[in-house]
Design a protein around this motif. Structure first.
Motif, PDB file in Angstrom:
ATOM      1  N   UNK A  15       0.826  -1.203   0.000  1.00  0.00           N
ATOM      2  CA  UNK A  15       0.000   0.000   0.000  1.00  0.00           C
ATOM      3  C   UNK A  15       0.862   1.255   0.000  1.00  0.00           C
ATOM      4  N   UNK A  16       0.467   2.233  -0.816  1.00  0.00           N
ATOM      5  CA  UNK A  16       1.169   3.514  -0.864  1.00  0.00           C
ATOM      6  C   UNK A  16       0.927   4.252   0.445  1.00  0.00           C
ATOM      7  N   UNK A  17       2.006   4.614   1.138  1.00  0.00           N
ATOM      8  CA  UNK A  17       1.910   5.318   2.411  1.00  0.00           C
ATOM      9  C   UNK A  17       2.220   6.798   2.229  1.00  0.00           C
ATOM     10  N   UNK A  18       3.301   7.071   1.538  1.00  0.00           N
ATOM     11  CA  UNK A  18       3.733   8.420   1.204  1.00  0.00           C
ATOM     12  C   UNK A  18       4.294   8.371  -0.210  1.00  0.00           C
ATOM     13  N   UNK A  19       4.457   9.500  -0.874  1.00  0.00           N
ATOM     14  CA  UNK A  19       5.024   9.465  -2.226  1.00  0.00           C
ATOM     15  C   UNK A  19       6.344   8.700  -2.269  1.00  0.00           C
ATOM     16  N   UNK A  22       5.981   2.516  -0.158  1.00  0.00           N
ATOM     17  CA  UNK A  22       4.893   1.574   0.025  1.00  0.00           C
ATOM     18  C   UNK A  22       5.185   0.693   1.237  1.00  0.00           C
ATOM     19  N   UNK A  23       4.119   0.195   1.833  1.00  0.00           N
ATOM     20  CA  UNK A  23       4.224  -0.675   3.011  1.00  0.00           C
ATOM     21  C   UNK A  23       3.566  -2.002   2.703  1.00  0.00           C
ATOM     22  N   UNK A  24       4.294  -3.080   2.951  1.00  0.00           N
ATOM     23  CA  UNK A  24       3.761  -4.432   2.826  1.00  0.00           C
ATOM     24  C   UNK A  24       3.798  -5.064   4.213  1.00  0.00           C
ATOM     25  N   UNK A  25       2.632  -5.420   4.741  1.00  0.00           N
ATOM     26  CA  UNK A  25       2.548  -5.958   6.096  1.00  0.00           C
ATOM     27  C   UNK A  25       2.646  -7.480   6.041  1.00  0.00           C
ATOM     28  N   UNK A  26       3.614  -8.010   6.765  1.00  0.00           N
ATOM     29  CA  UNK A  26       3.848  -9.458   6.758  1.00  0.00           C
ATOM     30  C   UNK A  26       2.702 -10.207   7.433  1.00  0.00           C
ATOM     31  N   UNK A  27       2.620 -11.489   7.094  1.00  0.00           N
ATOM     32  CA  UNK A  27       1.571 -12.348   7.652  1.00  0.00           C
ATOM     33  C   UNK A  27       2.009 -12.951   8.995  1.00  0.00           C
ATOM     34  N   UNK A  28       2.396 -12.109   9.914  1.00  0.00           N
ATOM     35  CA  UNK A  28       2.796 -12.586  11.246  1.00  0.00           C
ATOM     36  C   UNK A  28       2.096 -11.796  12.340  1.00  0.00           C
ATOM     37  N   UNK A  29       0.760 -11.746  12.304  1.00  0.00           N
ATOM     38  CA  UNK A  29       0.049 -11.006  13.347  1.00  0.00           C
ATOM     39  C   UNK A  29       0.215 -11.680  14.703  1.00  0.00           C
ATOM     40  N   UNK A  30       0.125 -10.880  15.753  1.00  0.00           N
ATOM     41  CA  UNK A  30       0.238 -11.437  17.093  1.00  0.00           C
ATOM     42  C   UNK A  30       0.180 -10.347  18.133  1.00  0.00           C
ATOM     43  N   UNK A  31       0.191 -10.745  19.398  1.00  0.00           N
ATOM     44  CA  UNK A  31       0.080  -9.775  20.484  1.00  0.00           C
ATOM     45  C   UNK A  31       1.323  -8.898  20.601  1.00  0.00           C
ATOM     46  N   UNK A  32       2.440  -9.349  20.004  1.00  0.00           N
ATOM     47  CA  UNK A  32       3.658  -8.551  20.041  1.00  0.00           C
ATOM     48  C   UNK A  32       3.939  -7.848  18.711  1.00  0.00           C
ATOM     49  N   UNK A  33       3.196  -8.211  17.670  1.00  0.00           N
ATOM     50  CA  UNK A  33       3.495  -7.688  16.328  1.00  0.00           C
ATOM     51  C   UNK A  33       2.324  -6.968  15.678  1.00  0.00           C
ATOM     52  N   UNK A  34       1.192  -6.853  16.377  1.00  0.00           N
ATOM     53  CA  UNK A  34      -0.022  -6.236  15.844  1.00  0.00           C
ATOM     54  C   UNK A  34      -0.463  -6.993  14.591  1.00  0.00           C
ATOM     55  N   UNK A  39       7.137  -4.042   6.215  1.00  0.00           N
ATOM     56  CA  UNK A  39       8.261  -3.963   5.289  1.00  0.00           C
ATOM     57  C   UNK A  39       7.993  -2.791   4.357  1.00  0.00           C
ATOM     58  N   UNK A  40       8.978  -1.918   4.234  1.00  0.00           N
ATOM     59  CA  UNK A  40       8.812  -0.723   3.398  1.00  0.00           C
ATOM     60  C   UNK A  40       9.601  -0.860   2.103  1.00  0.00           C
ATOM     61  N   UNK A  41       8.980  -0.471   1.008  1.00  0.00           N
ATOM     62  CA  UNK A  41       9.633  -0.413  -0.295  1.00  0.00           C
ATOM     63  C   UNK A  41       9.767   1.056  -0.678  1.00  0.00           C
ATOM     64  N   UNK A  42      11.005   1.491  -0.862  1.00  0.00           N
ATOM     65  CA  UNK A  42      11.297   2.906  -1.070  1.00  0.00           C
ATOM     66  C   UNK A  42      11.874   3.085  -2.468  1.00  0.00           C
ATOM     67  N   UNK A  43      11.219   3.899  -3.261  1.00  0.00           N
ATOM     68  CA  UNK A  43      11.674   4.137  -4.631  1.00  0.00           C
ATOM     69  C   UNK A  43      12.976   4.929  -4.640  1.00  0.00           C
ATOM     70  N   UNK A  44      13.852   4.586  -5.580  1.00  0.00           N
ATOM     71  CA  UNK A  44      15.090   5.331  -5.770  1.00  0.00           C
ATOM     72  C   UNK A  44      15.485   5.348  -7.226  1.00  0.00           C
ATOM     73  N   UNK A  45      16.479   6.139  -7.554  1.00  0.00           N
ATOM     74  CA  UNK A  45      16.921   6.253  -8.938  1.00  0.00           C
ATOM     75  C   UNK A  45      17.486   4.944  -9.475  1.00  0.00           C
TER      76      UNK A  45
END
Length: 272
Positions: A15-19, A22-34, A39-45
């Motif tokens: 999901x696009x968070x800021x220009x 993007x944020x990809x949320x791992x499939x590890x939900x829990x009481x310590x991990x929400x 994981x963030x993907x950051x565009x670069x040159x």
């Protein structure tokens, strides 16, 4: 405290968070991990920077590769080496050949970053901010006018400080360091974007101080154990939360011992 909540994110979708971020949320939900590790993907040159590859989960690695598409992943940056952030590194490196970047003294002995980062080092526009406390090798990353705060400050919950690698003295100092900054928002390791972050940082610091005062008052009243203190102060029912509460109490006591305020003998703590 002013913690935030969010609906469970769509799995497998970055999901696009800021220009450019993007944020990809791992499939590890829990009481310590929400809902899971962010994981963030950051565009670069030169392609994408992946910040915190996440847990050792082939599905999460596939999601990352699918999110990258035809854009190369050129580097993998770690905020710290807890397993829910480090676990996917080997698989993602094998799939992409991207080098890893992490703190120069990793807390996990089995991991050595390809490129070691010190406080103030810059990579792909990310400036490392050493913020020990939750972990000795913890790095936040300043980027533009905001901060990837990882697990030091999260929007959904406070962090556990788990000795011996977790250090309450260092945690306090790192919170003070963030209060001296003017970041407009935090992108944490778990949970949603945190706007106006300094307010929550100040609340967290005040909460820890109040908790420490309560712990000290209890120890001054009578010698006691970590388990007894945690039971009376936190009243947690979930076994994992009970353990976390005890580790936080221990971290406070170790801080007070270092300051010459309490002593410990045979697991009994008392005031000096």
């Amino acid at each position: 405290m002013g913690f935030l909540t969010e609906a469970e994110p769509e799995r497998g979708v970055a999901q696009q968070i800021l220009p450019g971020i993007r944020r990809l949320v791992a499939r590890n939900p829990g009481i310590m991990t929400y809902h899971g590790t962010n994981t963030y993907l950051i565009d670069g040159d030169d392609g994408l920077t992946v910040l915190d590859p996440g847990p050792d989960d082939p599905a999460h690695i596939r999601d990352l590769l699918n999110a990258a598409g035809n854009v190369p992943i050129t580097r993998i940056v770690l905020s710290h080496t807890h397993h829910d952030h480090l676990g996917a590194l080997a698989g993602l490196k094998a799939a992409t050949g991207a080098p890893s970047y992490g703190f120069q003294r990793p807390a996990t002995r089995s991991f050595t970053p390809d490129h070691k980062l010190a406080d103030g080092d810059s990579i792909a526009g990310l400036v490392a901010v050493h913020t020990p406390g939750h972990a000795s090798d913890h790095l936040a990353f300043a980027y533009r006018d905001f901060l990837f705060s990882a697990d030091h400050v999260m929007s959904w919950s406070s962090s556990i400080v788990n000795p011996p690698d977790g250090d309450m003295q260092a945690y306090y100092a790192s919170l003070h360091r963030l209060l001296d900054r003017n970041d407009t928002a935090y992108l944490p390791g778990h949970g949603p974007l945190l706007p106006n972050p300094r307010a929550l940082v100040a609340e967290m610091l005040a909460h820890r101080r109040k908790r420490e005062e309560t712990i000290l008052a209890a120890v001054q009243n009578a010698p006691t154990t970590v388990a007894e203190l945690a039971h009376h102060l936190y009243a947690k029912q979930d076994p994992m939360l009970k353990i976390a509460a005890e580790r936080n109490v221990l971290a406070h006591l170790i801080k007070l011992r270092a300051e010459g305020i309490v002593i410990e003998h045979a697991n009994i703590w008392q005031a000096i």
